[in-house]
Design a protein around this motif. Sequence first.
Motif, PDB file in Angstrom:
ATOM      1  N   ASP A  18       0.827  -1.209   0.000  1.00  0.00           N
ATOM      2  CA  ASP A  18       0.000   0.000   0.000  1.00  0.00           C
ATOM      3  C   ASP A  18       0.860   1.256   0.000  1.00  0.00           C
ATOM      4  OD1 ASP A  18      -2.298  -1.489  -0.023  1.00  0.00           O
ATOM      5  OD2 ASP A  18      -2.623  -1.358   2.146  1.00  0.00           O
ATOM      6  N   GLY A  19       1.927   1.249   0.736  1.00  0.00           N
ATOM      7  CA  GLY A  19       2.789   2.422   0.825  1.00  0.00           C
ATOM      8  C   GLY A  19       3.526   2.731  -0.449  1.00  0.00           C
ATOM      9  N   GLN A  20       3.641   1.745  -1.348  1.00  0.00           N
ATOM     10  CA  GLN A  20       4.359   1.943  -2.595  1.00  0.00           C
ATOM     11  C   GLN A  20       3.446   2.322  -3.756  1.00  0.00           C
ATOM     12  OE1 GLN A  20       7.327  -1.132  -3.433  1.00  0.00           O
ATOM     13  NE2 GLN A  20       6.926  -1.907  -1.391  1.00  0.00           N
ATOM     14  N   SER A  21       2.161   2.393  -3.492  1.00  0.00           N
ATOM     15  CA  SER A  21       1.214   2.685  -4.567  1.00  0.00           C
ATOM     16  C   SER A  21       1.415   4.104  -5.091  1.00  0.00           C
ATOM     17  CB  SER A  21      -0.226   2.497  -4.071  1.00  0.00           C
ATOM     18  OG  SER A  21      -0.494   3.387  -3.014  1.00  0.00           O
ATOM     19  N   VAL A  22       0.884   4.348  -6.263  1.00  0.00           N
ATOM     20  CA  VAL A  22       1.022   5.638  -6.934  1.00  0.00           C
ATOM     21  C   VAL A  22       0.342   6.725  -6.104  1.00  0.00           C
ATOM     22  CG1 VAL A  22       0.448   6.949  -9.018  1.00  0.00           C
ATOM     23  CG2 VAL A  22       1.121   4.542  -9.189  1.00  0.00           C
ATOM     24  N   VAL A  23       1.033   7.853  -5.967  1.00  0.00           N
ATOM     25  CA  VAL A  23       0.489   8.983  -5.215  1.00  0.00           C
ATOM     26  C   VAL A  23      -0.366   9.830  -6.140  1.00  0.00           C
ATOM     27  CG1 VAL A  23       1.074  11.062  -3.904  1.00  0.00           C
ATOM     28  CG2 VAL A  23       2.476   8.994  -3.678  1.00  0.00           C
ATOM     29  N   THR A  24      -1.596  10.115  -5.716  1.00  0.00           N
ATOM     30  CA  THR A  24      -2.517  10.932  -6.504  1.00  0.00           C
ATOM     31  C   THR A  24      -2.022  12.375  -6.527  1.00  0.00           C
ATOM     32  OG1 THR A  24      -4.329   9.530  -5.807  1.00  0.00           O
ATOM     33  CG2 THR A  24      -4.908  11.653  -6.729  1.00  0.00           C
ATOM     34  N   LEU A  39       4.451  11.442  -0.998  1.00  0.00           N
ATOM     35  CA  LEU A  39       5.584  11.070  -1.849  1.00  0.00           C
ATOM     36  C   LEU A  39       6.768  10.611  -1.003  1.00  0.00           C
ATOM     37  CD1 LEU A  39       5.404  13.914  -4.506  1.00  0.00           C
ATOM     38  CD2 LEU A  39       5.007  11.476  -4.906  1.00  0.00           C
ATOM     39  N   GLN A  40       6.983  11.284   0.130  1.00  0.00           N
ATOM     40  CA  GLN A  40       8.063  10.871   1.020  1.00  0.00           C
ATOM     41  C   GLN A  40       7.782   9.492   1.615  1.00  0.00           C
ATOM     42  OE1 GLN A  40       8.751  13.399   4.407  1.00  0.00           O
ATOM     43  NE2 GLN A  40      10.784  12.561   4.751  1.00  0.00           N
ATOM     44  N   ALA A  41       6.539   9.266   2.021  1.00  0.00           N
ATOM     45  CA  ALA A  41       6.162   7.956   2.562  1.00  0.00           C
ATOM     46  C   ALA A  41       6.331   6.871   1.502  1.00  0.00           C
ATOM     47  CB  ALA A  41       4.730   7.985   3.074  1.00  0.00           C
ATOM     48  N   GLN A  42       5.983   7.195   0.259  1.00  0.00           N
ATOM     49  CA  GLN A  42       6.141   6.240  -0.834  1.00  0.00           C
ATOM     50  C   GLN A  42       7.625   5.903  -1.040  1.00  0.00           C
ATOM     51  OE1 GLN A  42       5.725   7.708  -4.838  1.00  0.00           O
ATOM     52  NE2 GLN A  42       4.602   5.868  -5.452  1.00  0.00           N
ATOM     53  N   ALA A  43       8.484   6.916  -1.008  1.00  0.00           N
ATOM     54  CA  ALA A  43       9.925   6.694  -1.188  1.00  0.00           C
ATOM     55  C   ALA A  43      10.481   5.827  -0.062  1.00  0.00           C
ATOM     56  CB  ALA A  43      10.662   8.033  -1.248  1.00  0.00           C
ATOM     57  N   MET A  44      10.027   6.067   1.156  1.00  0.00           N
ATOM     58  CA  MET A  44      10.486   5.249   2.282  1.00  0.00           C
ATOM     59  C   MET A  44      10.004   3.812   2.152  1.00  0.00           C
ATOM     60  SD  MET A  44      10.387   7.990   5.498  1.00  0.00           S
ATOM     61  CE  MET A  44       8.870   7.375   6.042  1.00  0.00           C
ATOM     62  N   ALA A  47      12.186   2.099  -0.347  1.00  0.00           N
ATOM     63  CA  ALA A  47      13.506   1.817   0.218  1.00  0.00           C
ATOM     64  C   ALA A  47      13.439   0.604   1.145  1.00  0.00           C
ATOM     65  CB  ALA A  47      14.032   3.038   0.964  1.00  0.00           C
ATOM     66  N   GLN A  48      12.369   0.506   1.918  1.00  0.00           N
ATOM     67  CA  GLN A  48      12.198  -0.660   2.786  1.00  0.00           C
ATOM     68  C   GLN A  48      12.062  -1.927   1.955  1.00  0.00           C
ATOM     69  OE1 GLN A  48       8.778   0.603   5.038  1.00  0.00           O
ATOM     70  NE2 GLN A  48      10.028   1.326   6.738  1.00  0.00           N
ATOM     71  N   GLN A  49      11.391  -1.835   0.816  1.00  0.00           N
ATOM     72  CA  GLN A  49      11.241  -2.994  -0.060  1.00  0.00           C
ATOM     73  C   GLN A  49      12.602  -3.447  -0.582  1.00  0.00           C
ATOM     74  OE1 GLN A  49       8.315  -4.762  -0.787  1.00  0.00           O
ATOM     75  NE2 GLN A  49       9.831  -6.207  -1.558  1.00  0.00           N
ATOM     76  N   VAL A  50      13.442  -2.491  -0.950  1.00  0.00           N
ATOM     77  CA  VAL A  50      14.788  -2.823  -1.424  1.00  0.00           C
ATOM     78  C   VAL A  50      15.567  -3.551  -0.328  1.00  0.00           C
ATOM     79  CG1 VAL A  50      17.007  -1.808  -2.118  1.00  0.00           C
ATOM     80  CG2 VAL A  50      14.881  -0.989  -3.151  1.00  0.00           C
ATOM     81  N   ARG A  51      15.464  -3.073   0.929  1.00  0.00           N
ATOM     82  CA  ARG A  51      16.150  -3.734   2.039  1.00  0.00           C
ATOM     83  C   ARG A  51      15.599  -5.137   2.268  1.00  0.00           C
ATOM     84  NH1 ARG A  51      15.996   1.534   3.992  1.00  0.00           N
ATOM     85  NH2 ARG A  51      14.132   1.190   5.250  1.00  0.00           N
TER      86      ARG A  51
END
Length: 101
Positions: A18-24, A39-44, A47-51
């Motif tokens: 959910d946090g990675q979904s497209v920002v309206t 957008l900041q929450a999406q970026a975080m 990054a968590q997904q990459v980790r």
Amino acid sequence: MIRQKLAEIDREDGLGQDGQSVVTLDQQAVGRLSRMDALQAQAMAKAQQVRRDAKRLALQSALERIGTDEFGWCEDCGEEIAVKRLEFDPSVTRCIACAAG
């Protein structure tokens, strides 16, 4: 323990989608600061997904090392890795001395 950690990562993947979904970007629905926060929450979240992906690969590699009897042995010096170190992180590939440099 490794399989349990992999299952935890899989569960976290589901929560992180959910946090990675497209920002309206509709300014009528969301204010500029709220959009920036989103957008900041999406970026975080990304990054968590990459980790999580990196940790998953490391744990899968540990499972492969178990199958080849390389698990628990330092890849640099060949000495045994301390059990407590492996219990803390079963994906480690170097003993504490080699990891410290």
